[in-house]
Structures are given as structure tokens and as C-alpha cells.
Design a protein around this motif. Sequence first.
Motif, PDB file in Angstrom:
ATOM      1  N   GLU A 128      27.160  15.428 -14.251  1.00  0.00           N
ATOM      2  CA  GLU A 128      26.568  14.092 -14.116  1.00  0.00           C
ATOM      3  C   GLU A 128      26.120  13.612 -15.500  1.00  0.00           C
ATOM      4  O   GLU A 128      24.979  13.854 -15.908  1.00  0.00           O
ATOM      5  N   PRO A 129      27.042  12.970 -16.239  1.00  0.00           N
ATOM      6  CA  PRO A 129      26.734  12.549 -17.615  1.00  0.00           C
ATOM      7  C   PRO A 129      25.590  11.535 -17.720  1.00  0.00           C
ATOM      8  O   PRO A 129      25.025  11.357 -18.788  1.00  0.00           O
ATOM      9  N   ARG A 130      25.237  10.913 -16.612  1.00  0.00           N
ATOM     10  CA  ARG A 130      24.162   9.911 -16.621  1.00  0.00           C
ATOM     11  C   ARG A 130      22.802  10.512 -16.270  1.00  0.00           C
ATOM     12  O   ARG A 130      21.847   9.781 -16.048  1.00  0.00           O
ATOM     13  N   HIS A 131      22.687  11.801 -16.267  1.00  0.00           N
ATOM     14  CA  HIS A 131      21.447  12.441 -15.837  1.00  0.00           C
ATOM     15  C   HIS A 131      20.380  12.256 -16.920  1.00  0.00           C
ATOM     16  O   HIS A 131      20.225  13.074 -17.823  1.00  0.00           O
ATOM     17  N   PHE A 132      19.629  11.168 -16.800  1.00  0.00           N
ATOM     18  CA  PHE A 132      18.610  10.840 -17.801  1.00  0.00           C
ATOM     19  C   PHE A 132      17.502  11.887 -17.847  1.00  0.00           C
ATOM     20  O   PHE A 132      16.899  12.103 -18.890  1.00  0.00           O
ATOM     21  N   GLY A 133      17.234  12.560 -16.740  1.00  0.00           N
ATOM     22  CA  GLY A 133      16.231  13.624 -16.740  1.00  0.00           C
ATOM     23  C   GLY A 133      16.670  14.780 -17.626  1.00  0.00           C
ATOM     24  O   GLY A 133      15.875  15.316 -18.410  1.00  0.00           O
ATOM     25  N   ALA A 134      17.936  15.161 -17.514  1.00  0.00           N
ATOM     26  CA  ALA A 134      18.467  16.245 -18.343  1.00  0.00           C
ATOM     27  C   ALA A 134      18.490  15.831 -19.814  1.00  0.00           C
ATOM     28  O   ALA A 134      18.144  16.628 -20.693  1.00  0.00           O
ATOM     29  N   GLU A 160      21.803   4.200 -22.971  1.00  0.00           N
ATOM     30  CA  GLU A 160      23.072   3.494 -22.729  1.00  0.00           C
ATOM     31  C   GLU A 160      23.186   3.042 -21.277  1.00  0.00           C
ATOM     32  O   GLU A 160      23.762   1.999 -20.985  1.00  0.00           O
ATOM     33  N   PHE A 161      22.670   3.821 -20.354  1.00  0.00           N
ATOM     34  CA  PHE A 161      22.774   3.462 -18.935  1.00  0.00           C
ATOM     35  C   PHE A 161      21.406   3.263 -18.286  1.00  0.00           C
ATOM     36  O   PHE A 161      21.319   2.922 -17.114  1.00  0.00           O
ATOM     37  N   TYR A 162      20.340   3.475 -19.057  1.00  0.00           N
ATOM     38  CA  TYR A 162      18.978   3.256 -18.576  1.00  0.00           C
ATOM     39  C   TYR A 162      18.177   2.632 -19.727  1.00  0.00           C
ATOM     40  O   TYR A 162      17.343   3.285 -20.349  1.00  0.00           O
ATOM     41  N   PRO A 163      18.445   1.351 -20.019  1.00  0.00           N
ATOM     42  CA  PRO A 163      17.857   0.700 -21.191  1.00  0.00           C
ATOM     43  C   PRO A 163      16.326   0.677 -21.230  1.00  0.00           C
ATOM     44  O   PRO A 163      15.745   0.662 -22.310  1.00  0.00           O
ATOM     45  N   SER A 164      15.669   0.688 -20.083  1.00  0.00           N
ATOM     46  CA  SER A 164      14.206   0.635 -20.087  1.00  0.00           C
ATOM     47  C   SER A 164      13.572   2.006 -19.852  1.00  0.00           C
ATOM     48  O   SER A 164      12.408   2.107 -19.482  1.00  0.00           O
ATOM     49  N   PHE A 165      14.324   3.054 -20.117  1.00  0.00           N
ATOM     50  CA  PHE A 165      13.858   4.426 -19.921  1.00  0.00           C
ATOM     51  C   PHE A 165      12.618   4.679 -20.782  1.00  0.00           C
ATOM     52  O   PHE A 165      12.601   4.386 -21.975  1.00  0.00           O
ATOM     53  N   LYS A 166      11.581   5.230 -20.164  1.00  0.00           N
ATOM     54  CA  LYS A 166      10.311   5.457 -20.869  1.00  0.00           C
ATOM     55  C   LYS A 166      10.448   6.413 -22.046  1.00  0.00           C
ATOM     56  O   LYS A 166       9.664   6.343 -22.988  1.00  0.00           O
TER      57      LYS A 166
END
Length: 183
Positions: A128-134, A160-166
Motif C-alpha cells: 500500500e504505497p499510500r500508507h501515510f502512517g507507515a 503527494e496524496f495527503y496534502p494536509s497531513f499533520k
Amino acid sequence: MKIFKTFILFILINNFFISAQSAQKNILDKLFDRLVKIDDSNKAEILEKKIWSVWIEHPNDIRLTEKLEFGTELMQYGDYNYALKVFDNIILTDPQWSEGWNKRATVYFLMNKFTNSLDDIDKVLSIEPRHFGALSGQARIFIKLQKYEKAIKSIEKALEFYPSFKSRELIPEIEKLIKEESV
């Protein structure tokens, strides 16, 4: 005739599992399509929670979902060795479920086994390349290892896929560490 019935049953079960995984992927694709377009952090957090709720549910095996919950509780109570065994079992049962790898990476992080954690994060991201947690966990490990440029790249990848990521808030802190290191 019995072999034929067994074969048909196998095909039906296999198709069910593939359908469940496909449905879960479709849900995630739609959530990520929305996430990338949102600039409101409150709405983004709601979508983030929905994504996590999909990730932590095994697509076709409730027992693995329950094991993941159990392992997560063990981890929260500090029983890392037992949690590690639970996550090992999940990965052995379904090595294609990214969340089993992600939780084990978290346990390794908590145990200060950063190389093991990074190896598991690589596996998560291959599934899962979009795994922002990882990616966020990867960045935190790189910070601990003083590999600051790599930490920034991990966060930028998530953005790139979660622009407002904390975790974006870490970038100025990391840049400050880079400047301090170069003095």
C-alpha cells in the motif's frame, strides 16, 4: 464428482476473497481521490479516520481483524514481545495484508529495533504505497537515525496524496536539525 464439487467450492471461495479485496481497494481509491483534493484539515482528518478503519479491517477474515485488535491492545499495554508474536502470526497467515506489517513495524519501533521496523515499513509500502502512517513512522525513524533528508522525503511522499497531513509540521523542525548539524 466429489473432486469437481470441491473444485467448484474452491473457485467460489477464491472469488469471494478476491471480491472482498477488490471492494476494499475500491473504497480506499475513492477515499484517497477525495483526500488529495481536500485543503480543509478537519475534513481531511475525517477521511483519514475512514481510511484507517478500512486498513484495520481484514478484507475477508474477521479472525485476522480480531488478532490485529488484540495485538494492538498488547502493544498499547507495553507487552511488545507478545504483540510481536501476534503480528508475526498475522503476517504468516496473510502476508499481503499491509496492516499486519504496519503494526509489527510499530512494535519494532517501540522496541528500538529500527532496522526491523524500516524493513517492515518497506513491505507495507510495497503493498500500500499510500500508507501515510507507515511513511510518517519511517520519517520518525530517520529522524532518530539522524537521516534528516530521508525523513523529509518520507513526509513529502505522504503529502503527494495527503496534502494536509499533520506530519508536514515536522519538516521545519527537521530543517532546523539539518542547520544545527551543519554548524
